[in-house]
Motif scaffolding. Structure first.
Motif: not given
Length: 294
Positions: A49-50, A240-247, A255-258, A265-267
């Motif tokens: 996730i981006f 591979i997903i670009a999202t704002h959604s907490p869900l 794996k989330v890239y901030d 970085c991964v967070r």
């Protein structure tokens, strides 16, 4: 299943070397200059996730990966004359490439954007508007056929008008029209259309890049989409997903890239700003969720 293992965009030095001979504004050289500091090589899992605020480069990364891998897409995107030069400096590695047995990206793979949903909705509205006009014309045709043809004039006017007259007399206007004009396409709410679009476009064993799929989705539908994506991973899909959604950020094993961090970085998703803001909001209003018995 993992098909894409790593992707790297041009380094800051590479960008500076290219822009050294550039004239005009950075906007004209997109995607050069999008990142204050380009992210390091990105390593992918089954779900990557981006995350980041508006303008952080989430969609840009998806577009760059899509074009570099030549994945299918239906919508337009912001492509400048320098987009190709940027792609030339990108690098990617497929699963198994280091071991000599490359796992090629399936042909069903694609980029799917929430913008595609709105385009589909507008197309359906245009189709139905045209069908409505054709229905009105066919209804008028039926009424004329009932009114104008006399049974004893078919030799003068021809057989076809006579048969049309008989059909109009023997059937309801609705039946007459339905035999000439196809039915309206079903229309759904924006949220229902979005959910249907994403779930129908995602097959089995493919690489799918999703750009903000939560747009238009109520939390209940976002939850259903999460369930669908998690089930799709077990069927061999990589996302591979670009999202704002907490869900969506809470997708199992993601794996989330901030991208708000410099460099990216991964967070853990629980530490991301949007998630923390919601957590704080519900903490402030916790007492409102408590029943009198509590």
């Amino acid at each position: 299943m993992i098909y894409l293992e790593q992707f790297a965009v041009p380094s800051l030095t590479a960008e500076e070397n290219y822009l050294k001979f550039a004239t005009g504004t950075l906007r004209e050289y997109y995607p050069f200059g999008v990142f204050e500091e380009p992210p390091p090589p990105l390593d992918f899992k089954e779900v990557t996730i981006f995350y980041g605020g508006n303008g952080c480069g989430k969609t840009t990364l998806l577009n760059v990966i899509t074009q570099k891998l030549r994945l299918a897409r239906s919508g337009l995107f912001n492509r400048t004359p320098h987009f190709g030069a940027y792609l030339d400096q990108c690098y990617y590695r497929l699963a198994g490439e280091d071991a000599g047995h490359v796992l090629n990206i399936p042909t069903e793979s694609s980029f799917i954007s929430s913008d595609d949903v709105f385009a589909q909705i507008m197309r359906r509205r245009e189709v139905n508007a045209d069908l409505e006009t054709r229905h009105d014309l066919a209804s008028a045709q039926c009424r004329r056929a009932r009114r104008n043809m006399k049974l004893n004039t078919y030799e003068q006017d021809g057989v076809e008008p006579f048969l049309e007259h008989m059909e109009a007399r023997r059937n309801s206007i609705r039946t007459f029209v339905n035999r000439r004009v196809e039915a309206f396409e079903p229309e759904f709410s924006n949220g229902e259309s979005a959910f249907r679009h994403f779930t129908q476009a995602i097959g089995e064993r493919g690489l799918y890049l999703l750009d903000e799929p939560e747009n238009s989705l109520a939390p209940s539908l976002q939850n259903k989409l999460v369930e669908f994506l998690e089930a799709s991973v077990t069927c061999g899909d990589q996302f591979i997903i670009a999202t704002h959604s907490p869900l969506l950020l809470g997708l199992k094993g993601a794996k989330v890239y901030d991208l708000d961090a410099v460099p990216a970085c991964v967070r853990p998703w629980q530490q991301l700003e949007n998630v923390r803001l919601l957590q704080e909001f519900f903490e402030r209003h916790r007492w409102e969720f408590q029943s009198p018995e509590d």
